[in-house]
Motif scaffolding. Structure first.
Motif, mmCIF file in Angstrom:
data_model
loop_
_atom_site.group_PDB
_atom_site.id
_atom_site.type_symbol
_atom_site.label_atom_id
_atom_site.label_comp_id
_atom_site.label_asym_id
_atom_site.label_seq_id
_atom_site.Cartn_x
_atom_site.Cartn_y
_atom_site.Cartn_z
ATOM 1 N N ALA A 63 19.876 -20.921 -23.944
ATOM 2 C CA ALA A 63 20.279 -20.389 -22.637
ATOM 3 C C ALA A 63 20.408 -21.518 -21.618
ATOM 4 O O ALA A 63 21.374 -21.545 -20.833
ATOM 5 N N ARG A 64 19.487 -22.472 -21.630
ATOM 6 C CA ARG A 64 19.573 -23.618 -20.714
ATOM 7 C C ARG A 64 20.796 -24.477 -21.021
ATOM 8 O O ARG A 64 21.465 -24.974 -20.110
ATOM 9 N N GLU A 65 21.081 -24.665 -22.299
ATOM 10 C CA GLU A 65 22.253 -25.455 -22.695
ATOM 11 C C GLU A 65 23.545 -24.799 -22.184
ATOM 12 O O GLU A 65 24.429 -25.475 -21.645
ATOM 13 N N LEU A 66 23.631 -23.489 -22.340
ATOM 14 C CA LEU A 66 24.809 -22.773 -21.849
ATOM 15 C C LEU A 66 24.869 -22.780 -20.323
ATOM 16 O O LEU A 66 25.949 -22.914 -19.743
ATOM 17 N N ALA A 67 23.726 -22.654 -19.676
ATOM 18 C CA ALA A 67 23.690 -22.706 -18.209
ATOM 19 C C ALA A 67 24.194 -24.062 -17.721
ATOM 20 O O ALA A 67 24.979 -24.132 -16.757
ATOM 21 N N PRO A 122 16.638 -8.585 -15.423
ATOM 22 C CA PRO A 122 16.729 -7.270 -14.786
ATOM 23 C C PRO A 122 18.059 -6.614 -15.197
ATOM 24 O O PRO A 122 19.065 -7.306 -15.427
ATOM 25 N N ALA A 123 18.053 -5.299 -15.289
ATOM 26 C CA ALA A 123 19.220 -4.565 -15.803
ATOM 27 C C ALA A 123 20.508 -4.913 -15.058
ATOM 28 O O ALA A 123 21.552 -5.133 -15.679
ATOM 29 N N ALA A 124 20.460 -4.980 -13.752
ATOM 30 C CA ALA A 124 21.675 -5.272 -12.978
ATOM 31 C C ALA A 124 22.195 -6.673 -13.285
ATOM 32 O O ALA A 124 23.411 -6.890 -13.390
ATOM 33 N N GLU A 125 21.288 -7.615 -13.439
ATOM 34 C CA GLU A 125 21.694 -8.987 -13.741
ATOM 35 C C GLU A 125 22.299 -9.073 -15.144
ATOM 36 O O GLU A 125 23.302 -9.752 -15.365
ATOM 37 N N TRP A 126 21.687 -8.364 -16.103
ATOM 38 C CA TRP A 126 22.223 -8.344 -17.454
ATOM 39 C C TRP A 126 23.619 -7.707 -17.468
ATOM 40 O O TRP A 126 24.544 -8.237 -18.074
ATOM 41 N N HIS A 143 18.231 -11.188 -26.531
ATOM 42 C CA HIS A 143 17.100 -11.769 -25.794
ATOM 43 C C HIS A 143 17.354 -11.732 -24.289
ATOM 44 O O HIS A 143 16.435 -11.452 -23.521
ATOM 45 N N LEU A 144 18.583 -12.027 -23.887
ATOM 46 C CA LEU A 144 18.918 -11.978 -22.457
ATOM 47 C C LEU A 144 18.696 -10.575 -21.908
ATOM 48 O O LEU A 144 18.118 -10.399 -20.836
ATOM 49 N N ALA A 145 19.160 -9.579 -22.656
ATOM 50 C CA ALA A 145 19.013 -8.188 -22.221
ATOM 51 C C ALA A 145 17.541 -7.800 -22.100
ATOM 52 O O ALA A 145 17.179 -6.968 -21.270
ATOM 53 N N ALA A 201 23.172 -19.145 -13.310
ATOM 54 C CA ALA A 201 21.911 -18.778 -12.654
ATOM 55 C C ALA A 201 21.151 -17.750 -13.480
ATOM 56 O O ALA A 201 19.920 -17.861 -13.654
ATOM 57 N N ALA A 202 21.848 -16.761 -14.014
ATOM 58 C CA ALA A 202 21.192 -15.735 -14.835
ATOM 59 C C ALA A 202 20.633 -16.344 -16.119
ATOM 60 O O ALA A 202 19.520 -16.014 -16.541
ATOM 61 N N LEU A 203 21.401 -17.236 -16.740
ATOM 62 C CA LEU A 203 20.923 -17.885 -17.962
ATOM 63 C C LEU A 203 19.669 -18.711 -17.689
ATOM 64 O O LEU A 203 18.726 -18.709 -18.479
ATOM 65 N N TRP A 204 19.662 -19.405 -16.568
ATOM 66 C CA TRP A 204 18.490 -20.219 -16.222
ATOM 67 C C TRP A 204 17.274 -19.324 -15.988
ATOM 68 O O TRP A 204 16.170 -19.625 -16.461
#
Length: 100
Positions: A80-84, A30-34, A24-26, A61-64
């Motif tokens: 994702a928020r929990e991990l962030a 954006p590709a660079a962030e992933w 889901h993150l991927a 920040a990326a997870l958020w």
């Protein structure tokens, strides 16, 4: 095999759950962030590892960002928020974010 994650994650997360979150993150980042965070979510060995605070800050920040994306399913966004939040607690404590 489950992963215990430091700084406030009380339940272990299975390798399958982490892998599915990574998909889901991927999809929404954006590709660079992933690519910058992929190594954390793509570990298959199950070996423990630590993420230094500066890197944990970028991952949080990326997870958020991913969690708030309109295409992120609500349940995966919540994870994702929990991990962030966990990564941010590690950063605020000046400690590595630990995955065991």
């Amino acid at each position: 095999m489950g992963r215990s994650i430091s700084h406030g994650i009380h339940n272990t997360r299975s390798a399958t759950t982490i892998h599915n979150l990574a998909r889901h993150l991927a999809n929404v980042l954006p590709a660079a962030e992933w690519r910058a965070i992929e190594h954390v979510f793509g570990k298959r060995s199950g070996d423990p590892f630590q993420v230094p605070p500066a890197e944990a800050r970028r991952i949080a920040a990326a997870l958020w960002t991913a969690a708030e994306h309109r295409k992120m399913p609500a349940d995966w966004g919540a994870l994702a928020r929990e991990l962030a939040a966990s990564a941010r607690r590690a950063v605020n404590a000046g400690q590595p974010w630990e995955w065991r």
